[in-house]
Scaffold this motif. Structure first.
Motif, PDB file in Angstrom:
ATOM      1  N   LYS A  44       0.700  -1.171   0.009  1.00  0.00           N
ATOM      2  CA  LYS A  44       0.031  -0.029   0.083  1.00  0.00           C
ATOM      3  C   LYS A  44       0.911   1.252  -0.077  1.00  0.00           C
ATOM      4  O   LYS A  44       0.742   2.249  -0.839  1.00  0.00           O
ATOM      5  N   ASP A  48       0.453   1.594  -3.713  1.00  0.00           N
ATOM      6  CA  ASP A  48      -1.112   1.835  -3.917  1.00  0.00           C
ATOM      7  C   ASP A  48      -0.982   3.446  -3.489  1.00  0.00           C
ATOM      8  O   ASP A  48      -2.009   4.383  -3.941  1.00  0.00           O
ATOM      9  N   TRP A  49      -0.163   3.944  -2.317  1.00  0.00           N
ATOM     10  CA  TRP A  49      -0.485   5.412  -2.107  1.00  0.00           C
ATOM     11  C   TRP A  49       0.756   6.254  -2.695  1.00  0.00           C
ATOM     12  O   TRP A  49       0.992   7.338  -2.049  1.00  0.00           O
TER      13      TRP A  49
END
Length: 227
Positions: A44, A48-49
């Protein structure tokens, strides 16, 4: 030291009809769950971030030599303002880093030998490496996190009566550097969390000793905020 993965086995005896409890199996299952959480959070943060702005600044933040001017200025200000008494602060500051760095390397990295995500052959395919190359050595714990949290909490304890709540900026700075280790792909979140805990512990310890032995001599009559 490589992690031994225990495979599931029937916990109940077909002949006797009673079940047995194997603490090693439970411990291994718990550890595997932690590893999965760690890897999931890594993906993440690392992918993802992600965003172009962080791609540009995170490699700079996690490079220790980029912060040498800041350390030099801090030491100069302390020595200039408090004279030879400031040497005590400088010595404790350096001792804090020496403790966190040596403990992280010789107690943890050389014994646990956890591979970095970008060097793990079974996981590296999931890594978005923001740096030109993966860092060397082992990953647990993160010395970057340990060193900077150690410095931040030593600064917090020793300077909180001098500049008040501004000292928390040092902790925010340490958090950003620790986060950058995960973002660029060279550490798992648990690596930096463990490093942060180690650094916080040493920073609080050296800060307490400094205040007990020398801090009151240096800062006793100083204002609680900047003029």
């Amino acid at each position: 030291m490589q992690l031994l993965i225990l495979q599931p086995y029937p916990s109940c005896s077909d002949k006797s009809g009673y079940c047995t409890f194997d603490p090693m199996y439970v411990l291994a299952s718990f550890w595997e769950t932690l590893i999965r959480w760690d890897q999931s959070l890594f993906e993440k943060i690392n992918s993802d971030w992600s965003n172009p702005f962080f791609d540009a600044i995170m490699p700079f933040l996690r490079t220790s030599v980029n912060w040498i001017p800041l350390y030099a200025i801090a030491l100069f200000v302390v020595l200039y303002k408090y004279g030879w008494k400031g040497l005590w602060w400088a010595l404790f500051f350096v001792a804090t880093v020496a403790l966190t760095d040596s403990t992280g390397t010789y107690l943890f990295k050389h014994n646990i030998e956890r591979l970095r995500p970008c060097r793990d052959p079974e996981f590296s395919v999931h890594v978005r490496l923001v740096l030109k190359q993966c860092a060397g050595g082992y990953g647990f714990i993160s010395n970057h996190a340990a060193n900077h949290f150690g410095m931040a909490f030593f600064f917090l304890i020793s300077f909180r009566r001098v500049i008040g709540n501004w000292v928390w900026l040092a902790v925010a700075w340490a958090f950003l550097i620790a986060y950058a280790q995960v973002y660029v792909g060279v550490h798992y979140p648990f690596d930096v969390a463990a490093g942060a805990l180690l650094g916080t512990g040493f920073g609080l310890l050296t800060g307490y000793i400094f205040n007990k032995r020398a801090g009151f001599v240096i800062f006793d009559d100083q204002p609680t905020g900047l003029p």
